[in-house]
Write a protein that holds these residues in place. Structure first.
Motif, PDB file in Angstrom:
ATOM      1  N   ASN A 139      -2.160  -7.760  -6.257  1.00  0.00           N
ATOM      2  CA  ASN A 139      -1.671  -7.106  -5.917  1.00  0.00           C
ATOM      3  C   ASN A 139      -2.172  -5.033  -6.679  1.00  0.00           C
ATOM      4  OD1 ASN A 139      -0.899  -7.146  -2.887  1.00  0.00           O
ATOM      5  ND2 ASN A 139       1.165  -7.248  -4.108  1.00  0.00           N
ATOM      6  N   ASN A 162      -5.195  -0.185  -7.944  1.00  0.00           N
ATOM      7  CA  ASN A 162      -6.745   0.298  -9.299  1.00  0.00           C
ATOM      8  C   ASN A 162      -6.763   1.207  -8.026  1.00  0.00           C
ATOM      9  OD1 ASN A 162      -6.370  -0.496 -11.932  1.00  0.00           O
ATOM     10  ND2 ASN A 162      -7.801  -2.437 -11.302  1.00  0.00           N
ATOM     11  N   GLU A 163      -7.264   1.010  -6.701  1.00  0.00           N
ATOM     12  CA  GLU A 163      -8.258   1.498  -5.526  1.00  0.00           C
ATOM     13  C   GLU A 163      -7.038   3.036  -5.320  1.00  0.00           C
ATOM     14  OE1 GLU A 163      -8.423  -1.291  -2.925  1.00  0.00           O
ATOM     15  OE2 GLU A 163     -10.057  -1.817  -3.225  1.00  0.00           O
ATOM     16  N   VAL A 164      -6.293   2.644  -5.199  1.00  0.00           N
ATOM     17  CA  VAL A 164      -5.093   3.708  -4.814  1.00  0.00           C
ATOM     18  C   VAL A 164      -5.241   4.670  -6.029  1.00  0.00           C
ATOM     19  CG1 VAL A 164      -2.839   4.383  -4.623  1.00  0.00           C
ATOM     20  CG2 VAL A 164      -3.710   2.593  -3.410  1.00  0.00           C
ATOM     21  N   ALA A 188      -7.128   5.101  -8.508  1.00  0.00           N
ATOM     22  CA  ALA A 188      -8.513   6.044  -8.799  1.00  0.00           C
ATOM     23  C   ALA A 188      -8.673   7.394  -7.184  1.00  0.00           C
ATOM     24  CB  ALA A 188      -9.669   5.705  -7.563  1.00  0.00           C
ATOM     25  N   CYS A 189      -7.233   7.168  -6.372  1.00  0.00           N
ATOM     26  CA  CYS A 189      -7.215   8.370  -5.591  1.00  0.00           C
ATOM     27  C   CYS A 189      -6.285   9.763  -6.022  1.00  0.00           C
ATOM     28  CB  CYS A 189      -6.805   8.248  -4.361  1.00  0.00           C
ATOM     29  SG  CYS A 189      -7.261   7.281  -3.494  1.00  0.00           S
ATOM     30  N   ASP A 211       1.235  -0.819  -0.378  1.00  0.00           N
ATOM     31  CA  ASP A 211      -0.384   0.102  -0.095  1.00  0.00           C
ATOM     32  C   ASP A 211       0.760   1.278  -0.081  1.00  0.00           C
ATOM     33  OD1 ASP A 211      -2.545  -2.045   0.055  1.00  0.00           O
ATOM     34  OD2 ASP A 211      -2.551  -0.881   1.820  1.00  0.00           O
ATOM     35  N   THR A 228      -5.946  -5.063  -7.474  1.00  0.00           N
ATOM     36  CA  THR A 228      -7.248  -4.135  -7.417  1.00  0.00           C
ATOM     37  C   THR A 228      -6.382  -3.558  -6.713  1.00  0.00           C
ATOM     38  OG1 THR A 228      -7.998  -6.795  -6.609  1.00  0.00           O
ATOM     39  CG2 THR A 228      -9.099  -4.831  -6.096  1.00  0.00           C
ATOM     40  N   THR A 229      -5.341  -3.184  -5.431  1.00  0.00           N
ATOM     41  CA  THR A 229      -5.162  -2.295  -4.292  1.00  0.00           C
ATOM     42  C   THR A 229      -4.745  -1.511  -4.733  1.00  0.00           C
ATOM     43  OG1 THR A 229      -4.757  -4.131  -2.614  1.00  0.00           O
ATOM     44  CG2 THR A 229      -3.776  -1.562  -2.477  1.00  0.00           C
TER      45      THR A 229
END
Length: 127
Positions: free
Chosen positions: A84, A89-91, A93-94, A48, A86-87
């Protein structure tokens, strides 16, 4: 066309025979960024934190070139473990908003300095 070398102390110094970025015309080619803290040149801990640091490093180089992450048209991502993704992609998006850049994501066996993730980018600036 003239090549302009882009460099900033707000991203890790090159750890090899490359530049942080090179601008040719309105296009900026940003070299692969790892999860290295630019102040200490040490890898941050965990996937992360490394993903966030990669985006912060890309952002710093983009800004040094006179742009922002919104100017990125192509992003290449390298992960040592695709679990990793998916993680990532989530970050991402920020840091990126529609319209998103084109992107490739590749699973790799290893990255420099034991990194878990690396990303490079191509950015196009207005005149």
């Amino acid at each position: 066309m003239t090549r302009t070398i882009i460099s900033t102390p707000h991203a890790p110094a090159a750890i090899g025979t490359y530049s942080q970025a090179v601008r040719v015309g309105d296009t900026v080619y940003i070299s692969g960024q790892l999860g290295l803290d630019p102040a200490t040149m040490k890898m941050v801990d965990g996937i992360d934190a490394q993903i966030v640091r990669v985006f912060e490093n890309l952002k710093a180089v983009a800004e040094a070139a006179g742009g922002t992450l919104a100017d990125v048209v192509k992003l290449n991502v390298y992960l040592t473990d695709l679990v990793n993704f998916t993680t990532f992609n989530e970050v991402m998006a920020c840091y990126f908003f529609e319209p998103f850049p084109a992107r490739a994501a590749v699973g790799v066996a290893a990255l420099p300095r034991g990194a878990l993730v690396e990303a490079d980018a191509v950015m196009v600036l207005d005149g």
